[in-house]
Write a protein that holds these residues in place. Structure first.
Motif, PDB file in Angstrom:
ATOM      1  N   GLY A  84       0.804  -1.209   0.000  1.00  0.00           N
ATOM      2  CA  GLY A  84       0.000   0.000   0.000  1.00  0.00           C
ATOM      3  C   GLY A  84       0.843   1.266   0.000  1.00  0.00           C
ATOM      4  N   TRP A  85       1.906   1.277   0.788  1.00  0.00           N
ATOM      5  CA  TRP A  85       2.747   2.469   0.910  1.00  0.00           C
ATOM      6  C   TRP A  85       3.461   2.771  -0.407  1.00  0.00           C
ATOM      7  N   VAL A  86       4.074   1.737  -1.000  1.00  0.00           N
ATOM      8  CA  VAL A  86       4.818   1.947  -2.254  1.00  0.00           C
ATOM      9  C   VAL A  86       3.875   2.317  -3.391  1.00  0.00           C
ATOM     10  N   SER A  87       2.704   1.675  -3.436  1.00  0.00           N
ATOM     11  CA  SER A  87       1.767   1.977  -4.523  1.00  0.00           C
ATOM     12  C   SER A  87       1.335   3.440  -4.494  1.00  0.00           C
ATOM     13  N   HIS A  88       1.217   4.016  -3.306  1.00  0.00           N
ATOM     14  CA  HIS A  88       0.806   5.418  -3.189  1.00  0.00           C
ATOM     15  C   HIS A  88       1.815   6.326  -3.896  1.00  0.00           C
ATOM     16  N   SER A  89       3.102   6.123  -3.638  1.00  0.00           N
ATOM     17  CA  SER A  89       4.127   6.973  -4.253  1.00  0.00           C
ATOM     18  C   SER A  89       4.140   6.816  -5.764  1.00  0.00           C
ATOM     19  N   TRP A  90       4.015   5.560  -6.243  1.00  0.00           N
ATOM     20  CA  TRP A  90       4.045   5.338  -7.684  1.00  0.00           C
ATOM     21  C   TRP A  90       2.830   5.943  -8.367  1.00  0.00           C
ATOM     22  N   ALA A  91       1.693   5.923  -7.721  1.00  0.00           N
ATOM     23  CA  ALA A  91       0.506   6.547  -8.299  1.00  0.00           C
ATOM     24  C   ALA A  91       0.685   8.059  -8.386  1.00  0.00           C
ATOM     25  N   ASP A  92       1.252   8.675  -7.347  1.00  0.00           N
ATOM     26  CA  ASP A  92       1.466  10.126  -7.361  1.00  0.00           C
ATOM     27  C   ASP A  92       2.524  10.537  -8.370  1.00  0.00           C
ATOM     28  N   MET A  93       3.440   9.623  -8.722  1.00  0.00           N
ATOM     29  CA  MET A  93       4.421   9.936  -9.769  1.00  0.00           C
ATOM     30  C   MET A  93       3.749  10.136 -11.128  1.00  0.00           C
ATOM     31  N   MET A  94       2.565   9.578 -11.300  1.00  0.00           N
ATOM     32  CA  MET A  94       1.871   9.688 -12.584  1.00  0.00           C
ATOM     33  C   MET A  94       1.105  10.991 -12.727  1.00  0.00           C
ATOM     34  N   THR A  95       1.175  11.852 -11.711  1.00  0.00           N
ATOM     35  CA  THR A  95       0.528  13.161 -11.784  1.00  0.00           C
ATOM     36  C   THR A  95       1.548  14.212 -12.208  1.00  0.00           C
TER      37      THR A  95
END
Length: 365
Positions: free
Chosen positions: A98-109
């Motif tokens: 969950g923690w890592v997925s959050h950062s990777w999702a925000d990288m797509m913004t």
């Protein structure tokens, strides 16, 4: 990204991690994955978790800024090490997913993430800003739909507990690969095998799903079937020929053993011992003994002259030896039982009189 997108991406990432790690998911761990997806936004007072922990959120946003420290690789590594040290594997896997997925999702913004904090450089995916997502716009909605579809695919794959290697082995259907996978995890889980093949003696089709009793020789398996134990291999040296085999992991178990080593024991006493152990779980006999006039019951009982070799035989095999005694016994009684169960205490072997010579015993009976 919106919080629902983060939460859904966390679930899909957790399920994907379960597939890779050969770890069946649980609802409790899925909830921890949601928590892991929410924690990085502790550095924003506008987030859900920021509203709950206002003082901590105010401090982090004032001194570090949004999408910096709590979104960074450094903090994720430290959190991961701490989680795998303190928590059970599944919960640690879920939290980190969950923690890592959050950062990777925000990288797509468009704003990206200070992933290499304390460096101020912002990491983005992809490099072209025209392809990055905007908050609550079409790009994020499309990403949400894709994650739903990926999650639907990953859920049944994760529940098998086979892992990527096991799924590939199942697709290939190679019995040698199945045997290696079984050897790696035997004693920790119940297993069954879905097989397509033929009976080596009658050529009839034996395709179906059977419980695995144990390994057979170098590359085969002993299966529990309605006709009794059958050996499965990729050739003609066993009962059944395997054209395609796929291993399925069942319930977790604990495997305990009881050693029976004596110069003489009656079959009746040995049967009593197996019956007592059967109250805890499934019992299998492994090892050697001596007795004359015994017919072989392959693959679980091999006989050479007066030498008996038991290979994952069930206690029912002893019914064929009633009224006899076994000499030079070196057996292991293997018990597969629930992880929280324990074996009953074993009494010492009862002394018996001198063995009647087998030749004389046959005449007396």
């Amino acid at each position: 990204m919106l919080t629902p997108t983060h939460l859904l991406f966390a679930q899909t990432t957790y399920l994907t991690a379960c597939v890779v790690a050969a770890h069946p998911p649980t609802p409790e761990e899925a909830a921890v994955a949601l928590l892991g997806a929410a924690l990085p936004d502790l550095d924003s007072r506008a987030s859900y978790v920021g509203h709950i922990l206002r003082l901590t959120s105010d401090f982090l946003e004032r001194y570090f800024g949004h999408r910096s420290m709590t979104h960074s690789l450094l903090v994720q590594i430290l959190a991961g090490l701490l989680a795998f040290w303190l928590l059970p594997f599944g919960f640690a896997l879920a939290l980190l997913s969950g923690w890592v997925s959050h950062s990777w999702a925000d990288m797509m913004t468009k704003g990206g993430v200070a992933w290499f904090w304390p460096a101020r450089i912002r990491c983005v995916l992809p490099g072209n800003p025209d392809y990055r997502m905007e908050l609550a716009k079409g790009g994020e909605m499309g990403f949400l739909v894709i994650m739903i579809l990926v999650g639907v695919v990953m859920m049944p794959l994760a529940q098998t507990g086979k892992g990527t290697a096991g799924l590939l082995r199942g697709a290939l259907g190679d019995l040698e690969m199945v045997r290696r996978d079984y050897d790696q995890h035997k004693g920790d889980f119940l297993f069954s095998v879905q097989v397509r093949g033929k009976d080596n003696r009658t050529d009839r089709d034996i395709s179906g799903t059977y419980a695995v009793m144990g390994p057979w020789r170098e590359a085969g398996l002993i299966l529990e079937t309605p006709e009794g134990p059958r050996s499965l291999c990729a050739g003609s040296a066993c009962n059944w020929y395997s054209a395609h085999a796929e291993l399925t992991r069942g319930e977790p178990i604990k495997t305990s053993t009881v050693n029976v080593t004596t110069s003489l024991i009656s079959v009746a006493e040995l049967r009593e011992r197996t019956e007592a152990l059967s109250q805890t779980g499934a019992v299998f006999l492994l090892g050697t003994a001596q007795a004359e006039g015994i017919k072989p019951e392959p693959p679980t009982l091999e006989v050479t002259a007066d030498a008996l070799t038991f290979a994952y035989a069930t206690p029912a095999i002893l019914d064929k030896l009633q009224g006899r005694s076994l000499r030079n016994v070196d057996l292991t009684l293997q018990v597969r039982h629930a992880p929280d169960a324990s074996l009953p205490e074993q009494n010492p072997i009862k002394p018996v009189g001198a063995a009647t010579p087998e030749l004389l015993e046959r005449w007396l009976r």
